[in-house]
Design a protein around this motif. Structure first.
Motif, PDB file in Angstrom:
ATOM      1  N   UNK A  92       0.837  -1.056  -0.072  1.00 29.08           N
ATOM      2  CA  UNK A  92       0.089   0.031   0.059  1.00 29.08           C
ATOM      3  C   UNK A  92       0.899   1.279   0.019  1.00 29.08           C
ATOM      4  N   UNK A  93       2.040   1.322   0.521  1.00 30.08           N
ATOM      5  CA  UNK A  93       2.856   2.206   0.462  1.00 30.08           C
ATOM      6  C   UNK A  93       3.659   2.433  -0.865  1.00 30.08           C
ATOM      7  N   UNK A  94       3.868   1.455  -1.567  1.00 28.07           N
ATOM      8  CA  UNK A  94       4.258   1.753  -2.801  1.00 28.07           C
ATOM      9  C   UNK A  94       3.228   2.567  -3.642  1.00 28.07           C
ATOM     10  N   UNK A 120       1.408   7.324  -6.819  1.00 29.17           N
ATOM     11  CA  UNK A 120       0.528   8.557  -6.946  1.00 29.17           C
ATOM     12  C   UNK A 120       1.030   9.749  -6.588  1.00 29.17           C
ATOM     13  N   UNK A 121       2.079   9.866  -5.826  1.00 27.05           N
ATOM     14  CA  UNK A 121       2.632  10.975  -5.433  1.00 27.05           C
ATOM     15  C   UNK A 121       3.602  11.233  -6.465  1.00 27.05           C
ATOM     16  N   UNK A 128      14.226   8.274   1.955  1.00 22.88           N
ATOM     17  CA  UNK A 128      13.087   9.183   1.956  1.00 22.88           C
ATOM     18  C   UNK A 128      11.742   8.643   1.425  1.00 22.88           C
ATOM     19  N   UNK A 129      11.594   7.434   0.900  1.00 22.54           N
ATOM     20  CA  UNK A 129      10.302   6.863   0.579  1.00 22.54           C
ATOM     21  C   UNK A 129       9.560   6.826   1.973  1.00 22.54           C
ATOM     22  N   UNK A 130      10.127   5.976   2.927  1.00 23.75           N
ATOM     23  CA  UNK A 130       9.357   5.632   3.972  1.00 23.75           C
ATOM     24  C   UNK A 130       9.204   7.029   4.741  1.00 23.75           C
ATOM     25  N   UNK A 131      10.058   7.755   4.776  1.00 24.17           N
ATOM     26  CA  UNK A 131       9.781   9.038   5.634  1.00 24.17           C
ATOM     27  C   UNK A 131       8.407   9.959   5.000  1.00 24.17           C
ATOM     28  N   UNK A 132       8.675   9.871   3.709  1.00 20.74           N
ATOM     29  CA  UNK A 132       7.344  10.762   2.703  1.00 20.74           C
ATOM     30  C   UNK A 132       6.102   9.851   3.070  1.00 20.74           C
ATOM     31  N   UNK A 148      -2.105   6.868   7.637  1.00 20.20           N
ATOM     32  CA  UNK A 148      -1.413   5.388   7.445  1.00 20.20           C
ATOM     33  C   UNK A 148      -0.876   4.772   8.223  1.00 20.20           C
ATOM     34  N   UNK A 149      -0.675   3.490   8.214  1.00 22.76           N
ATOM     35  CA  UNK A 149      -0.001   2.812   9.233  1.00 22.76           C
ATOM     36  C   UNK A 149       1.519   2.855   8.902  1.00 22.76           C
ATOM     37  N   UNK A 150       2.049   3.172   9.924  1.00 22.92           N
ATOM     38  CA  UNK A 150       3.747   3.398   9.706  1.00 22.92           C
ATOM     39  C   UNK A 150       4.302   2.272   9.149  1.00 22.92           C
ATOM     40  N   UNK A 151       5.261   2.335   8.162  1.00 22.68           N
ATOM     41  CA  UNK A 151       5.935   1.350   7.522  1.00 22.68           C
ATOM     42  C   UNK A 151       7.640   1.244   7.690  1.00 22.68           C
ATOM     43  N   UNK A 152       8.209   0.116   7.914  1.00 18.55           N
ATOM     44  CA  UNK A 152       9.685   0.367   8.034  1.00 18.55           C
ATOM     45  C   UNK A 152       9.968  -1.198   8.261  1.00 18.55           C
ATOM     46  N   UNK A 153       9.845  -2.116   7.130  1.00 15.11           N
ATOM     47  CA  UNK A 153      10.200  -3.512   7.312  1.00 15.11           C
ATOM     48  C   UNK A 153      11.578  -3.858   7.377  1.00 15.11           C
ATOM     49  N   UNK A 154      12.111  -4.969   7.884  1.00 18.82           N
ATOM     50  CA  UNK A 154      13.526  -5.253   8.169  1.00 18.82           C
ATOM     51  C   UNK A 154      13.968  -5.828   6.836  1.00 18.82           C
ATOM     52  N   UNK A 155      14.481  -4.606   6.054  1.00 13.02           N
ATOM     53  CA  UNK A 155      15.075  -4.810   4.550  1.00 13.02           C
ATOM     54  C   UNK A 155      16.103  -5.729   4.519  1.00 13.02           C
TER      55      UNK A 155
END
Length: 243
Positions: free
Chosen positions: A89-91, A96-97, A183-187, A194-201
């Motif tokens: 959903x973040x992507x 869209x932005x 920058x993507x996750x911050x934006x 939105x539900x905050x995102x920060x998966x273990x990359x």
């Protein structure tokens, strides 16, 4: 000597190139069951396992080499590492932005990290193949189309994960994965509601890199079991040669 042993070594050529039919495998197997009466030496269990080791070693090396070159992951749609599914959903929102370019750059950086890590995979595969027992060998031969891949996955995943994790971490720094990601996750996380995102990359790329290598091996195994390979080593020539 049972026909299955002859068939076993023939299928062990599965990671070398060029084809013969399964009918020929069975035919050759019948020939080899009569070798003792015709003066030829019979195959031993050691030869069966040695043949498997040769083939699996070659196959693992081919897979690791294929994955570790530039675009080995990135331009192979079968093993391409996509945007993390849990952040889909973040992507969508970021695209869209107007951040498609940044999204693409991030995905490329993850695949570059996997390509870098794949360079270290062969030594681990080789160790697993070296440790193969007679029981392991015949379990592979009597198993399904991807039994050898299952063996390698079972024997190597913990070691691959342990070895890949720091390599992925270094590779991600080298190809600036976090520079593209932050920058993507911050934006995204600034978007209200939105539900905050920060998966273990690191864990994500490591798991995907291992799965990609296993897929490359399984594709070869399934294909060549149906279309076995030429005898290009001394052992395989001994087993399947005309003389």
């Amino acid at each position: 000597m049972k026909i299955s042993i002859a068939i076993a070594v023939f299928i062990s050529t599965s990671y070398l190139a060029s084809a013969q039919t399964l009918g020929k495998i069975v035919s050759k197997g019948k020939e080899l069951t009569t070798t003792s009466s015709s003066g030829k030496s019979s195959l031993t269990n050691d030869e069966v396992v040695s043949g498997l080791r040769e083939a699996l070693t070659t196959g693992a090396k081919t897979a690791a080499s294929s994955a570790s070159v530039v675009d080995g992951f990135y331009k192979n749609q079968n093993i391409f590492i996509p945007w993390p599914a849990q952040a889909a959903s973040m992507k969508d929102r970021l695209v869209k932005l107007g951040m498609q370019k940044q999204v693409t750059e991030f995905e490329e950086s993850m695949n570059r990290a996997a390509e870098e890590a794949a360079k270290s995979a062969f030594d681990i595969f080789a160790g697993a193949v070296k440790g193969m027992s007679v029981t392991d060998g015949f379990a592979i031969l009597n198993g399904g189309d991807t039994a050898a891949t299952h063996y390698l996955r079972e024997k190597t995943t913990p070691a691959l994960t342990e070895k890949f994790t720091p390599i992925i971490k270094t590779a991600m720094e080298k190809v600036r994965v976090t520079e593209y990601w932050n920058p993507l996750v911050t934006a995204y996380n600034k978007i209200p509601g939105v539900t905050k995102q920060n998966p273990d990359l690191e864990a994500y790329v490591t798991a995907k890199a291992i799965n990609g290598l296993m897929l490359l091996i399984s594709e070869q195994e399934a294909k060549i079991r149906k279309d076995p390979a030429a005898q290009v080593t001394a052992l395989l020539q001994k087993v399947f040669g005309k003389g």
